[in-house]
Scaffold this active site. Structure first.
Site, PDB file in Angstrom:
ATOM      1  CG  HIS A   9     -18.138  -9.764   6.131  1.00  0.00           C
ATOM      2  ND1 HIS A   9     -18.973 -10.179   7.136  1.00  0.00           N
ATOM      3  CD2 HIS A   9     -18.538 -10.429   5.006  1.00  0.00           C
ATOM      4  CE1 HIS A   9     -19.838 -11.070   6.657  1.00  0.00           C
ATOM      5  NE2 HIS A   9     -19.594 -11.232   5.362  1.00  0.00           N
TER       6      HIS A   9
ATOM      7  CB  SER B 129      -4.309  18.342  15.139  1.00  0.00           C
ATOM      8  OG  SER B 129      -3.616  18.257  16.366  1.00  0.00           O
TER       9      SER B 129
ATOM     10  CE  LYS C 258      -4.173  13.314  13.820  1.00  0.00           C
ATOM     11  NZ  LYS C 258      -5.334  12.557  13.875  1.00  0.00           N
TER      12      LYS C 258
ATOM     13  CD  GLU D  79     -13.858  12.348  13.165  1.00  0.00           C
ATOM     14  OE1 GLU D  79     -13.731  13.201  14.061  1.00  0.00           O
ATOM     15  OE2 GLU D  79     -12.889  11.709  12.689  1.00  0.00           O
TER      16      GLU D  79
END
Ligand code: ARG
Length: 460
Positions: A156, A277, A283, A290
């Site tokens: 979980h 970024s 960043k 992804e």
């Protein structure tokens, strides 16, 4: 426009219709397979006395010349042709004249395309397996280096019990190993030759289908000509197996994204596999992970597309089947590039062992072991569960962990606690006591790693 038909037509094909129908834009990928299949076909025709040896030789030499010229860039595949089969045949006739018109004897484009696709996919199944093996060796290398890298195991997404990084990566080793085995299964089932099935009903020529099959390394010819020209099962199986590869990579990517986050810092994705970024200078984004996760949907799409295309088709060949190519080629290219990039990303991933270990110490991943300790002292498990539950609550209130409590504090909750509790709930003990095969304990893990090494050596 080079097209292979027209005799029974009184009108030119409408331009839009011609373009809509044409497939050369994407089936040009099958060029090598098409030439190979044609050369085998004429060899077989000559062996059966359907063509003379000199006809065979000039057709085969013509086809080889076309192959060499295209490979060397001297000849450009003419995209005004309807498909790759028309291009090869038209070019052959242009080169060697009328004898070239005998190439298509006893053959239809239906069995021709079925053959070309099988030859191509057969290679790609092997190539995918090879890429998976490279991924497996990188995973195995990381496992070997991290048999004692402790980390929390999660259920979980909550810390559950301590494991090791080797064990966590080992789970993915199993998944990608099964993916590779699926490639081998597909190969076994698909490796039969459809050439000679004709349009749908075989031919009246005395073809030797066994011979053609053998020349191309197939186990033998397919056994039903209607099935041969309309079977796309092997491609659907391949898409299903590729979807599974993507699903596994996508799960792994999801974990790496979480682990790479500022909150976790379990791992750091190498600069070469991260992006920045345009606005936020701080960043470093896990874009590759992804994208692999994102592209999974696209590969599932190919599987759904093929299943849907096939579901209503009556026997035998229907033009709908031409739709098998673009989506499956796209899915295949996608999966192959994802495996390569994912492998590189893992290979360069920095593991933050201290962060992982610290995280495993906080968060009560050793609570089960503390309960097991009380059981060993004679407390029934259900009572031990309750005692440790209260202990955890006490720790949360005091913002501490079980192993940081004094013996007096422990004894205040249960008289059964003794000095040896600290040893019993230490991270190392929690992991190392898990010794059954498949568990994270170092001894069990090393046995599994040895099996994996053997498997990758190929003597499994
Ligand atoms: N381009 C077709 C395909 O990909 C080749 C077979 C064409 N056969 C036909 N009868 N039109 O399926």
């Amino acid at each position: 426009m080079a097209q292979l038909w027209g005799g029974r037509f009184t009108k030119e094909t409408d331009r839009l219709v011609y373009d809509f129908n044409a497939s050369i834009r994407f089936d040009r990928r099958l060029f090598h397979q098409d030439i190979e299949g044609s050369i085998v076909h004429v060899k077989m025709l000559a062996k059966q006395g359907i063509l003379t040896e000199s006809e065979r030789d000039s057709i085969a030499a013509g086809l080889e010349g076309i192959r060499e010229d295209v490979d060397a860039g001297r000849l450009v595949i003419d995209e005004t042709c309807e498909d790759i089969h028309s291009f090869a045949e038209a070019e052959l006739i242009r080169r060697i004249g009328d004898v070239g018109k005998k190439l298509h004897t006893g053959r239809s484009r239906n069995d021709q395309v079925a053959l070309d696709m099988r030859l191509y996919i057969r290679e790609q199944v092997i190539e995918t397996d090879r890429l998976l093996k490279e991924l497996l060796s990188v995973i195995l290398k990381i496992m070997e280096e991290n048999v004692e890298t402790y980390m929390p195991g999660f259920t979980h997404l909550q810390k559950a019990q301590p494991v090791t990084l080797a064990h966590h990566f080992g789970a993915y080793f199993e998944m990608f190993k099964r993916d590779g085995q699926r490639m081998a299964d597909i190969y076994e089932r698909m490796n039969y030759c459809p050439l000679g099935a004709g349009a749908l009903a075989g031919t009246t020529y005395p073809l030797d289908r066994e011979y053609s099959a053998e020349l191309m390394g197939f186990y033998g010819p397919t056994m039903n000509s209607m099935d041969s020209v309309s079977d796309r099962d092997y491609l659907i199986e391949f898409m299903a197996a590729l979807s599974m590869v993507m699903m596994h990579m996508s799960r792994f990517c999801e974990e790496i994204i979480i682990w790479n986050s500022n909150e976790y810092q379990f791992v750091e994705i190498d600069d070469a596999y991260s992006t920045g970024s345009s606005i936020m200078p701080q960043k470093k984004n896990p874009d590759i992970a992804e994208l692999v996760r994102g592209k999974t949907g696209r590969v599932y799409g190919a599987l759904m597309s093929l299943l849907t295309t096939m579901k209503g088709l009556p026997l035998a060949y229907n033009k709908d089947m031409q739709e098998d190519k673009e989506v499956s080629f796209d899915a295949l290219d996608t999966v192959k590039s994802c495996i390569v990039l994912f492998t590189g990303m893992l290979d360069t991933l920095k593991v933050n062992k201290e962060r992982m270990e610290k995280s495993a110490m906080n968060g009560f991943a050793n609570a089960t072991d503390a309960a097991d300790y009380l059981v060993m002292k004679g407390v029934p498990f259900r009572d031990a569960h309750g005692i440790i539950g209260r202990l955890v609550l006490y720790c949360i209130e005091k913002n501490t962990s079980i192993d940081a409590l004094s013996l007096a504090e422990l004894k205040a909750i249960s008289e059964q606690f003794d000095e040896d509790i600290y040893e019993a709930v230490s991270l190392k003990t929690c992991v190392e006591k898990r010794l059954t095969i498949g568990a994270p304990g170092a001894e069990a893990m090393r046995r599994v790693i040895e099996l994996h090494r053997e498997y990758l050596k190929g003597d499994d």
